[in-house]
Enzyme design. Structure first.
Site, PDB file in Angstrom:
ATOM      1  N   HIS A   1      -3.660  -5.930  -2.773  1.00  0.00           N
ATOM      2  CA  HIS A   1      -4.688  -4.983  -3.481  1.00  0.00           C
ATOM      3  C   HIS A   1      -4.241  -4.797  -4.681  1.00  0.00           C
ATOM      4  O   HIS A   1      -4.807  -3.993  -5.510  1.00  0.00           O
ATOM      5  CB  HIS A   1      -4.540  -3.489  -2.855  1.00  0.00           C
ATOM      6  CG  HIS A   1      -5.022  -3.617  -1.257  1.00  0.00           C
ATOM      7  ND1 HIS A   1      -6.244  -4.196  -1.007  1.00  0.00           N
ATOM      8  CD2 HIS A   1      -4.631  -3.223   0.023  1.00  0.00           C
ATOM      9  CE1 HIS A   1      -6.473  -4.008   0.397  1.00  0.00           C
ATOM     10  NE2 HIS A   1      -5.535  -3.561   0.895  1.00  0.00           N
TER      11      HIS A   1
ATOM     12  N   HIS B   1      -7.858  -5.691   5.741  1.00  0.00           N
ATOM     13  CA  HIS B   1      -8.589  -5.075   4.380  1.00  0.00           C
ATOM     14  C   HIS B   1      -8.957  -6.252   3.449  1.00  0.00           C
ATOM     15  O   HIS B   1      -8.094  -7.334   3.247  1.00  0.00           O
ATOM     16  CB  HIS B   1      -7.691  -4.067   3.765  1.00  0.00           C
ATOM     17  CG  HIS B   1      -7.390  -2.901   4.483  1.00  0.00           C
ATOM     18  ND1 HIS B   1      -6.023  -3.010   5.356  1.00  0.00           N
ATOM     19  CD2 HIS B   1      -8.034  -2.055   4.697  1.00  0.00           C
ATOM     20  CE1 HIS B   1      -5.934  -1.862   5.760  1.00  0.00           C
ATOM     21  NE2 HIS B   1      -7.097  -1.055   5.674  1.00  0.00           N
TER      22      HIS B   1
HETATM   23 ZN   LIG Z   1      -4.344  -4.302   5.169  1.00  0.00          ZN
END
Ligand SMILES: [Zn+2]
Length: 345
Positions: free
Chosen positions: A158, A195
């Site tokens: 991320h 994610h």
């Molecule tokens: Zn994750």
């Protein structure tokens, strides 16, 4: 398979985390390391300590402004009257249209996407060692190993070039891919974390030499919300070199493996010289995030399918949170992968 990890990666110990606005304990805890180490050892990995590579591999992906911010912000934060113990942003620039601020509070808002990545005394140190773990695994593969596992913690996918977010500070998968570019003309990153790998996508979005592919829970109602949709295909030289496969919530093994087959077709069409697997184990049906429903044996099938590409491969640890099966899920993936992995030639 060789595995890499340094004990300094345990020192980052974030406390705060807001989930739907409510304060909760941060799930990206050092105890994850013990479960993941046990899982790697059970799969037959020999764990080595990486060397220190300095800031070079990090600066190859991240901006100097951001590296300097991460290095010094904790100390600067302590000088603010009444500030929190950990660095947590409370103001963000809208679409970054304004100027770069001199203040610690302003810079925290500029460089931190959300409140899940608080910075404390040892964060920079742990993030550097996590990046060096990825670098060491990439160097092992460059030196001729068929594959290597990097137990990266804190995770990285991320993190953008100049933004932390979602428990991540330095983009370890991107750092490994950039290292592999020294010997491979094209490198693919396959992200199987629950994610979307928004930071990795952001780092390489305008590049045609690194293909980014991500399979993840549909971001329509799931972190990271703003990225991860199927129509994000890259820009400029990178147009067509980003491939997102969002899945409906609670999708299980068969749906995941079908998406993986499409991801593999795309990677094979790119003909990369090396592969980075951004291995999140949080797609597991029992993970606290509860987004997808991959089973423990499902991770072995995922590993087998990836191994069948027969590419030199660096496996980089991303998410996967405390649950009874965390070790077993890593063992399952690495066993499935290692049992069928042979490189070409
Ligand atoms: Zn994750």
């Amino acid at each position: 398979m060789k595995a890499y990890f340094a004990d300094e990666q345990r020192r980052h110990d974030p406390r705060s985390f807001l989930s739907s606005g409510a304060p909760k304990p941060n799930p990206e805890v050092p105890a994850r390391v013990d479960r993941l180490l046990a899982g790697a050892i059970a799969a037959g990995c020999a764990v080595e300590r990486p060397g220190s590579y300095g800031l070079g591999p990090i600066a190859a992906i991240h901006t100097p402004e951001y590296v300097d911010f991460l290095q010094r912000i904790f100390e600067r934060w302590q000088r603010i009257d009444g500030a929190s113990a950990e660095v947590i942003p409370n103001i963000h620039p809208i679409a970054r249209g304004g100027s770069y601020p001199a203040s610690a509070v302003g810079q925290a808002g500029y460089h931190m996407a959300d409140t899940s990545c608080p910075i404390s005394e040892h964060t920079f140190e742990s993030a550097c060692w996590s990046a060096w773990t990825a670098t060491a695994a990439a160097e092992a593969v460059e030196a001729g190993a068929a594959s290597a596992y990097a137990l990266c913690r804190p995770p990285g996918h991320h993190a953008f070039a100049d933004v932390a977010g979602g428990f991540c500070f330095f983009n370890n998968s991107g750092i490994a891919a950039q290292r592999l570019r020294r010997s491979a003309e094209r490198v693919a990153i396959l992200d199987v974390d629950l994610h979307h790998g928004n930071g990795t996508q952001g780092v390489f979005y305008r590049r045609g030499d690194v293909l980014t592919v991500s399979i993840h829970a549909d971001p329509e109602r799931f972190y990271p919300f703003f990225w991860g949709y199927a129509d994000e295909r890259g820009e400029g030289a990178g147009l067509g070199c980003n491939f997102n496969l969002p899945l409906a919530r609670k999708s299980g093994d068969d749906v995941f493996l079908e998406a993986l087959a499409a991801a593999i077709r795309r990677i094979e069409a790119f003909a990369p010289g090396a592969l980075v697997v951004a291995l999140g184990l949080d797609a597991f049906e029992g993970d606290p995030f509860g987004g997808l429903s991959v089973s423990t044996p499902g991770f072995a099938r995922i590993g087998e399918a990836i191994a069948a590409m027969r590419l030199p491969t660096v496996v980089v640890q991303e998410g996967g949170y405390l649950c009874d099966e965390l070790s077993d899920n890593l063992t399952s993936f690495l066993t499935g992968f290692g049992g069928s992995h042979r490189t070409r030639g």
